[in-house]
Write a protein that holds these residues in place. Sequence first.
Motif, PDB file in Angstrom:
ATOM      1  N   TYR A  78       0.810  -1.217   0.000  1.00 17.30           N
ATOM      2  CA  TYR A  78       0.000   0.000   0.000  1.00 17.30           C
ATOM      3  C   TYR A  78       0.848   1.273   0.000  1.00 17.30           C
ATOM      4  O   TYR A  78       0.605   2.199  -0.776  1.00 17.30           O
ATOM      5  CB  TYR A  78      -0.939  -0.009   1.208  1.00 17.30           C
ATOM      6  CG  TYR A  78      -2.040   1.021   1.125  1.00 17.30           C
ATOM      7  CD1 TYR A  78      -3.130   0.830   0.281  1.00 17.30           C
ATOM      8  CD2 TYR A  78      -1.991   2.189   1.878  1.00 17.30           C
ATOM      9  CE1 TYR A  78      -4.145   1.764   0.193  1.00 17.30           C
ATOM     10  CE2 TYR A  78      -3.003   3.130   1.799  1.00 17.30           C
ATOM     11  CZ  TYR A  78      -4.073   2.916   0.952  1.00 17.30           C
ATOM     12  OH  TYR A  78      -5.071   3.850   0.853  1.00 17.30           O
ATOM     13  N   LYS A  79       1.838   1.336   0.852  1.00 19.07           N
ATOM     14  CA  LYS A  79       2.623   2.569   0.966  1.00 19.07           C
ATOM     15  C   LYS A  79       3.552   2.783  -0.219  1.00 19.07           C
ATOM     16  O   LYS A  79       3.958   3.916  -0.491  1.00 19.07           O
ATOM     17  CB  LYS A  79       3.423   2.558   2.271  1.00 19.07           C
ATOM     18  CG  LYS A  79       2.557   2.735   3.514  1.00 19.07           C
ATOM     19  CD  LYS A  79       3.396   2.986   4.752  1.00 19.07           C
ATOM     20  CE  LYS A  79       2.517   3.316   5.954  1.00 19.07           C
ATOM     21  NZ  LYS A  79       3.313   3.614   7.170  1.00 19.07           N
ATOM     22  N   LYS A  80       3.877   1.714  -0.940  1.00 20.38           N
ATOM     23  CA  LYS A  80       4.845   1.813  -2.041  1.00 20.38           C
ATOM     24  C   LYS A  80       4.199   2.146  -3.380  1.00 20.38           C
ATOM     25  O   LYS A  80       4.909   2.342  -4.369  1.00 20.38           O
ATOM     26  CB  LYS A  80       5.613   0.491  -2.169  1.00 20.38           C
ATOM     27  CG  LYS A  80       6.452   0.133  -0.956  1.00 20.38           C
ATOM     28  CD  LYS A  80       7.154  -1.201  -1.131  1.00 20.38           C
ATOM     29  CE  LYS A  80       6.173  -2.356  -1.016  1.00 20.38           C
ATOM     30  NZ  LYS A  80       6.866  -3.677  -0.993  1.00 20.38           N
ATOM     31  N   ASP A  82       0.701   3.979  -5.734  1.00 23.76           N
ATOM     32  CA  ASP A  82      -0.331   5.016  -5.777  1.00 23.76           C
ATOM     33  C   ASP A  82      -1.702   4.463  -6.136  1.00 23.76           C
ATOM     34  O   ASP A  82      -2.720   5.098  -5.851  1.00 23.76           O
ATOM     35  CB  ASP A  82       0.046   6.080  -6.816  1.00 23.76           C
ATOM     36  CG  ASP A  82       1.414   6.677  -6.557  1.00 23.76           C
ATOM     37  OD1 ASP A  82       1.642   7.150  -5.430  1.00 23.76           O
ATOM     38  OD2 ASP A  82       2.263   6.652  -7.475  1.00 23.76           O
ATOM     39  N   SER A 108      -7.682   5.096   0.805  1.00 24.57           N
ATOM     40  CA  SER A 108      -7.601   6.466   0.293  1.00 24.57           C
ATOM     41  C   SER A 108      -6.947   6.525  -1.084  1.00 24.57           C
ATOM     42  O   SER A 108      -6.634   7.605  -1.578  1.00 24.57           O
ATOM     43  CB  SER A 108      -6.817   7.350   1.275  1.00 24.57           C
ATOM     44  OG  SER A 108      -5.525   6.812   1.498  1.00 24.57           O
ATOM     45  N   LYS A 109      -6.743   5.355  -1.689  1.00 27.79           N
ATOM     46  CA  LYS A 109      -6.166   5.269  -3.023  1.00 27.79           C
ATOM     47  C   LYS A 109      -7.071   4.401  -3.895  1.00 27.79           C
ATOM     48  O   LYS A 109      -7.821   3.571  -3.372  1.00 27.79           O
ATOM     49  CB  LYS A 109      -4.764   4.651  -2.964  1.00 27.79           C
ATOM     50  CG  LYS A 109      -3.768   5.423  -2.103  1.00 27.79           C
ATOM     51  CD  LYS A 109      -2.427   4.703  -2.026  1.00 27.79           C
ATOM     52  CE  LYS A 109      -1.451   5.436  -1.132  1.00 27.79           C
ATOM     53  NZ  LYS A 109      -0.126   4.751  -1.062  1.00 27.79           N
ATOM     54  N   ALA A 209      -7.889   7.055   7.960  1.00 26.48           N
ATOM     55  CA  ALA A 209      -7.309   6.672   6.675  1.00 26.48           C
ATOM     56  C   ALA A 209      -6.464   5.413   6.828  1.00 26.48           C
ATOM     57  O   ALA A 209      -5.713   5.255   7.799  1.00 26.48           O
ATOM     58  CB  ALA A 209      -6.460   7.806   6.115  1.00 26.48           C
ATOM     59  N   ASN A 211      -3.853   4.464   5.424  1.00 25.28           N
ATOM     60  CA  ASN A 211      -2.413   4.713   5.462  1.00 25.28           C
ATOM     61  C   ASN A 211      -1.895   4.904   6.885  1.00 25.28           C
ATOM     62  O   ASN A 211      -0.729   4.647   7.178  1.00 25.28           O
ATOM     63  CB  ASN A 211      -2.086   5.957   4.624  1.00 25.28           C
ATOM     64  CG  ASN A 211      -0.655   5.943   4.130  1.00 25.28           C
ATOM     65  OD1 ASN A 211      -0.212   4.962   3.548  1.00 25.28           O
ATOM     66  ND2 ASN A 211       0.070   7.018   4.383  1.00 25.28           N
ATOM     67  N   ASN A 212      -2.788   5.342   7.786  1.00 25.56           N
ATOM     68  CA  ASN A 212      -2.387   5.582   9.174  1.00 25.56           C
ATOM     69  C   ASN A 212      -2.608   4.375  10.080  1.00 25.56           C
ATOM     70  O   ASN A 212      -2.281   4.432  11.267  1.00 25.56           O
ATOM     71  CB  ASN A 212      -3.175   6.772   9.742  1.00 25.56           C
ATOM     72  CG  ASN A 212      -2.930   8.047   8.961  1.00 25.56           C
ATOM     73  OD1 ASN A 212      -1.833   8.269   8.459  1.00 25.56           O
ATOM     74  ND2 ASN A 212      -3.955   8.884   8.841  1.00 25.56           N
ATOM     75  N   ILE A 214      -2.024   0.837   8.994  1.00 24.57           N
ATOM     76  CA  ILE A 214      -1.599  -0.355   8.254  1.00 24.57           C
ATOM     77  C   ILE A 214      -1.470  -1.564   9.179  1.00 24.57           C
ATOM     78  O   ILE A 214      -1.988  -2.652   8.886  1.00 24.57           O
ATOM     79  CB  ILE A 214      -0.260  -0.102   7.530  1.00 24.57           C
ATOM     80  CG1 ILE A 214      -0.414   1.000   6.465  1.00 24.57           C
ATOM     81  CG2 ILE A 214       0.269  -1.394   6.916  1.00 24.57           C
ATOM     82  CD1 ILE A 214      -1.138   0.593   5.234  1.00 24.57           C
TER      83      ILE A 214
END
Length: 371
Positions: A78-80, A82, A108-109, A209, A211-212, A214
Motif C-alpha cells: 500500500y505505501k509503495k 499510488d 484512500s487510493k 485513513a 495509510n495511518n 496499516i
Amino acid sequence: MKIYLLYTGGTVGSVGKPLGPLAGPRFVDAFRANVETIITSQLPGTTINYDYFTPTLDSTNMQPADWVRIAQKVLSNYKKNDAFLVLHGTDTMAWTSSALSFLLPGISKPLFVTGSQLPLFFEQDESYTLLFNTDALRNVLGAIQFMTFAIPEVALYFADTLYRGNRVIKSNAREFTAFSSSNYPALGRYGVLPVLNERLVRPAPSTNALNNHIQKVAADLNIIMENINRSSVIQFLLFPAYYDRTSGDSLIVSMLTQLSRVNPPLRGIVFESFGEGNIPDFASMQALLMDLSTSGIILVDCTQVYAGDVNYGAYATGAWLKGAGVISGYDMTPVAALAKLVIQLARDPSSPKDEIQKAMSTDLAGEMVIL
C-alpha cells in the motif's frame, strides 16, 4: 504513478481450448512485452509492480479466503504504490470487489478490479500475441486511465464504466457489458475521455485513513483469515415451491432445515427474497425463521430483483419478517450482503448477535442507502 498489478487469473489471462488461466510468470512476461509500453506511452512516468496468485484461478474457483489474500497483498504494497489493479475472472468478480471494500476500511487510493469477457492474448508456439478485437485491453487501459483521478474507492471497471465495487452484479454473460449497478449510478464513464461523476465518489477518509492504520488492518486481516472457514454463510434464492398450510409441509422449510445442519456450522443466511423483501408467511416458515434467529443465526433479507429495495411496510408477506429476527438489507445486493456478513463474522466470531446485526444494518462502505 506507481501501479501495483495483481493477476489472479480469469478470462483476461486465459488461453487455449477450453480456456484456462496462464501461470503468473507467463502472464507477466506477456503483459510486459505487449501492454506495458502502451500504458507508459499514454501515461509517461507510470511504473507497474507485478504480482500474481500461485496457482492462478478461474474465478469460479475463488473462495472467501482468496478475498483476504488479495487484501493482504494490496495492504503489503500500500505505501509503495499510488494505485492498485486486480485482474480477476468475471464470474465471481462482484463478490471480490464487494469484499475488498469491507476488508480495507479507510482506503484512500484507487483499488480497481477488472477483467474481460474474452482473453487478452492469443497463444501460438508458447508465444503470446495481443488480441486487439476483444474487450480485455480496453478494460485494462480504461481502468488505468481512471486511476489518474486518484479516487478513494474500491471500484469495478468494465465496458467503459466505473462502478462502486460493492454495488455491482454480473448480469450478462454474452456481451461486453457484463455488469450492472441498478441501485447506484456509475461513478464514471469513458467516452472520448474518461469522465468522473465526483459527487458520487465517497469522500477521502480523514482520521481513519488506511495509510495511518496499516498494522491494525494487517492484524485484522490475519484474524479474518484465521476464522473465515470456521463458519458458513449461505445465499438462498427464494422460488415458488410447494407448501401445505395444514400439515406444515414445505420444500423450502425442508431445504433450510437441512442447510442449518451444515459443517462448518451455519452462522448466516442471506435471503434473495421476492419483490420488496417478501418471503412466504405460512406458519412453518415463520416458526423456522424464528428458531434459526433464536439459535444465533444472522438472517438478512435482500431482494432478488435487480433494482429496488426491501420495504417491510409494503406487504403482509414482508411485514412479519422483522418480528422473526430477519434484518433488512435495504438496497444492498445479495452479493455484497454475503461478502459483508462473511467478513463481519470472521472479524470477531465471539461478537454478540446484535452487534453483527447492527453492522449489517449500517452503511460501512457505500454498499447501501438506509431509508
